[in-house]
Design an enzyme around this catalytic site. Structure first.
Site, PDB file in Angstrom:
ATOM      1  N   ASP A 241       9.729  -3.649  -1.681  1.00 26.93           N
ATOM      2  CA  ASP A 241       8.437  -2.995  -1.858  1.00 26.93           C
ATOM      3  C   ASP A 241       8.471  -1.585  -1.253  1.00 26.93           C
ATOM      4  O   ASP A 241       9.251  -1.316  -0.334  1.00 26.93           O
ATOM      5  CB  ASP A 241       7.357  -3.838  -1.167  1.00 26.93           C
ATOM      6  CG  ASP A 241       5.950  -3.378  -1.487  1.00 26.93           C
ATOM      7  OD1 ASP A 241       5.765  -2.680  -2.500  1.00 26.93           O
ATOM      8  OD2 ASP A 241       5.023  -3.713  -0.719  1.00 26.93           O
ATOM      9  N   GLN A 272       4.052   9.150  -4.300  1.00 35.69           N
ATOM     10  CA  GLN A 272       3.413   8.819  -3.034  1.00 35.69           C
ATOM     11  C   GLN A 272       4.417   8.804  -1.879  1.00 35.69           C
ATOM     12  O   GLN A 272       4.188   8.160  -0.858  1.00 35.69           O
ATOM     13  CB  GLN A 272       2.706   7.463  -3.129  1.00 35.69           C
ATOM     14  CG  GLN A 272       1.576   7.442  -4.139  1.00 35.69           C
ATOM     15  CD  GLN A 272       0.775   6.159  -4.093  1.00 35.69           C
ATOM     16  OE1 GLN A 272       0.038   5.882  -3.156  1.00 35.69           O
ATOM     17  NE2 GLN A 272       0.916   5.353  -5.132  1.00 35.69           N
ATOM     18  N   ARG A 617      -7.314   7.733  -3.517  1.00 36.22           N
ATOM     19  CA  ARG A 617      -8.007   6.750  -2.670  1.00 36.22           C
ATOM     20  C   ARG A 617      -9.427   6.509  -3.167  1.00 36.22           C
ATOM     21  O   ARG A 617     -10.072   5.535  -2.798  1.00 36.22           O
ATOM     22  CB  ARG A 617      -8.092   7.228  -1.210  1.00 36.22           C
ATOM     23  CG  ARG A 617      -6.802   7.465  -0.448  1.00 36.22           C
ATOM     24  CD  ARG A 617      -5.813   6.350  -0.581  1.00 36.22           C
ATOM     25  NE  ARG A 617      -4.885   6.624  -1.675  1.00 36.22           N
ATOM     26  CZ  ARG A 617      -4.149   5.697  -2.265  1.00 36.22           C
ATOM     27  NH1 ARG A 617      -4.214   4.443  -1.869  1.00 36.22           N
ATOM     28  NH2 ARG A 617      -3.324   6.018  -3.246  1.00 36.22           N
TER      29      ARG A 617
END
Length: 692
Positions: A241, A272, A617
């Protein structure tokens, strides 16, 4: 004798009972059903990557893969527990033997079996941060290095240097030159020698620190062919992950472990990747297909979090990065409003606007828990915290300590408190302990002398006559010199005092005591700028104290009570979280993107990824705010350049809000075109404005 047979515990039944087609979208289902061989899953923000990983593990177990042949690697213990629990719930059984956990957790389990190959006993102990620091101090003591000297790098800082070198697989020389270039170059061979002795000491003491759990794991795989073959044969399916956050060691471990079967599936989002300061290397995910030929690339781009207006802005922004896998997030949600771009007069009006909008949203029935204020650097929230306090809006700080509660801020404020209240014992002692040779006992002796005098000026004059050691006397001379300078200051006393404190030894103290020295120095520069708005020292200290003492508690008759509070967070700490309403503040050049890009232009892409993370977000509403004017202690009043992350956006992607207030400020006061807020702002240029 009666025989009693135990049933085989936790054996999961074969044959699929999970309706994968109905429970996953097409993108996720493709990964779950076809994740054989080397696979790179590019999972956009809010696209269900955790769900995909969990179902992939469940699918493997249902297809008859022995759980002990599956390795699931995560980045936090919380994520590991959540995934393993979800696998168990999905299968309605416990897949006994499944390997799941963080890199460090798995490394510890493996090294317990093979430690002797590396010269350790299997019962080695693991050092926590405090243990590591104490062992390093012991090493420096044996090397006869005076680590207690105020201006020698502290054990915490040296440990950070050693740790970064370990995780990035770079020499100490390169790490200091690149990341800690403010340190004296003469210290480099000393720190290199300390690192060598520290490694020897750990081996001799049969202990490992956290970094050793990775470095020794990789060393084992490279050193011992039998161990590598056995482990690689065992882990027939490897799933990782947050692969964009791996460092060089972690990626090498994965390549070594997957060598037998090449069934390695890594999930991540290059857009990211924002943790290079922790040695995370975006090249791990960008180069994955080159390292493992025939890699299958999957894309999860259906976003379940944000409205299409927010995603359109995010896609447009990140599209300006060159080093990336091209993908565009799609949404299943319709949104009612475009993101708002809100220029404000200054940082005070910025805070005023955000607070008023928060209260309006609350009146509309929205919970404070569904709102967040995100920022790039801690100094950006000074005015924000003060305004929240004054309006009795409860808040919680994520990603660090509240600005005015940080050690370096409290140190400098302690100097100022001495001027405001000569009899402040705590502030005197905090200041004295910053100086070489002055410990608690000497600080008490000096304090007892100080209180004999009627004012600060007399005390300063007499400090040098006290009978102390050469080292303490030298420190008192430094303090005396600084206090005498400050006593002569009249104009802009608070700001001038902060700058003088920095200039006279405290900047060196920061560099040798804190890992993020540059950021802390910048905090104090901005604190000096902030102080220019105060004429009276007592007013400044009152606001600072208010911010320190306010912990976000519920005030009488306030709203929903203590369980409801808005989040203030660094963007780094906000990754993985979501809120209905998000405010991103301080979008001006030199703040966001950070001023470091002036020296390191190559880092602009990581700064843009940070902006992308902040934008994604938000679920329903997004507010991008920036102050038009800022005041600098050095350059006076200036017009800020809006962030490149704002100016490069298509104006159709946002709605501009114009903030009006009741004071005498008008657009005529500055050269600012309200119809085109970006006009006249050339890249990296700051326009001087002389206040009339």
């Amino acid at each position: 004798m009666k025989e009693y047979k135990l049933k085989k515990e936790n054996t999961c039944p074969l044959n699929s009972k999970i309706d994968y087609k109905n429970e996953l979208n097409e993108e996720q289902l493709n990964v779950v059903l076809n994740g054989e061989g080397p696979c790179l899953v590019l999972a956009g923000a809010g696209s269900g990557k955790t769900r995909t990983l969990v179902y992939r593990v469940a699918y493997l177990v249902e297809k008859g893969i022995d759980p002990k042949n599956i390795l699931l690697v995560t980045f936090t213990n919380k994520a590991a527990r959540e995934m393993l629990n979800r696998v168990e719930t999905l299968l309605k059984c416990q897949p006994k033997g499944l390997w799941g956990g963080t890199f460090h957790h798995i490394g510890n389990m493996i090294l317990r079996r093979y430690a002797k190959i590396l010269g350790y006993a299997n019962n080695f102990n693991i050092l926590d941060e405090e243990d590591s620091k104490n062992l390093l101090k012991a090493v420096m003591g044996e090397m006869q290095i005076n680590y207690k000297e105020k201006y020698f790098p502290k054990a915490d800082l040296i440990l950070n240097i050693i740790s970064f070198a370990s995780n990035s697989q770079k020499p100490i020389l390169d790490v200091i030159t690149d990341k800690y270039n403010y340190l004296d170059p003469k210290l480099i061979p000393v720190i290199e020698a300390i690192e060598r002795e520290y490694q020897k000491k750990k081996l001799k003491s049969n202990v490992m620190d956290f970094d050793d759990l990775l470095t020794n794991w990789l060393k084992l795989l490279k050193k011992d062919k039998n161990a590598k073959e056995k482990l690689s044969a065992q882990f027939k399916y490897i799933l990782v992950d947050e692969y964009q956050d791996t460092n060089k060691i972690q990626s090498e471990i994965i390549y070594e472990l997957s060598s037998a079967h090449n069934n390695v599936l890594v999930v991540g989002d290059d857009c990211q990747s924002i943790y290079s300061f922790r040695a995370a290397d975006i090249n791990n995910i960008l180069d994955f297909p080159n390292r493992l030929p025939k890699t299958k690339i999957f894309k999860l781009v259906t976003n379940y979090r944000s409205s299409h207006q927010i995603l359109d802005l995010a896609n447009h922004s990140i599209g300006n990065n060159l080093n990336q896998y091209k993908k565009e997030l799609q949404t299943i949600r319709e949104g009612a409003v475009k993101p708002a771009l809100v220029p404000t007069k200054d940082s005070y009006q910025q805070a005023d606007f955000i607070c008023q909008r928060i209260l309006e949203l609350q009146e509309e029935g929205e919970s404070l828990n569904d709102m967040a204020i995100l920022f790039r650097s801690s100094f950006q929230v000074m005015e924000m915290e003060l305004e929240l306090n004054k309006r009795n809006i409860p808040y919680v700080m994520r990603g660090g300590i509240r600005f005015f509660e940080q050690a370096h801020i409290k140190d400098v404020v302690a100097y100022l408190k001495i001027f405001a209240n000569f009899k402040d014992e705590l502030s005197w002692k905090r200041v004295l302990l910053l100086y070489e040779g002055i410990g608690p006992s000497n600080a008490e002796r000096i304090w007892q002398e100080v209180i004999k005098y009627s004012d600060l000026k007399k005390a300063v004059a007499e400090l040098l006559n006290l009978p102390f050691s050469v080292k303490v006397t030298r420190s008192l001379e430094q303090l005396n010199f600084l206090l005498e300078i400050l006593l002569k200051q009249e104009k802009d006393f608070i700001a001038t005092a902060i700058r003088q404190i920095l200039k006279n030894n405290y900047e060196d103290y920061i560099k040798n005591n804190f890992e993020n020295a540059k950021d802390r120095i910048e905090d104090l520069v901005q604190l000096a700028n902030f102080a220019l708005t105060y004429e009276k020292l007592e007013d400044f200290l009152s606001d600072v104290t208010l911010s320190e003492s306010f912990k976000g508690e519920t005030v009488e008759n306030y709203g929903e009570g203590p369980d409801e509070q808005i989040v203030l967070s660094t963007i780094h700490q906000a990754k993985g979280l979501e809120w209905k309403h998000v405010f991103i503040l301080g979008l001006v050049e030199g703040q966001f993107p950070h001023y470091k890009i002036y020296d390191r232009p190559q880092e602009i892409e990581e700064e843009r990824r940070l902006f992308y993370v902040a934008v994604t977000r938000a679920k329903d509403e997004l507010y991008l705010t920036y102050p038009i004017i800022s005041t600098s202690y050095l350059t006076g009043t200036n017009i800020n350049r809006p962030s490149i992350f704002v100016t490069e956006l298509d104006s159709k992607l946002f709605e501009e809000w114009r903030v009006d207030d009741d004071n005498d400020y008008t657009d005529d006061d500055i050269d600012y075109d309200a119809e085109n807020p970006f006009s006249g702002h050339e890249f990296l240029k700051t326009i001087r404005y002389d206040d009339k």
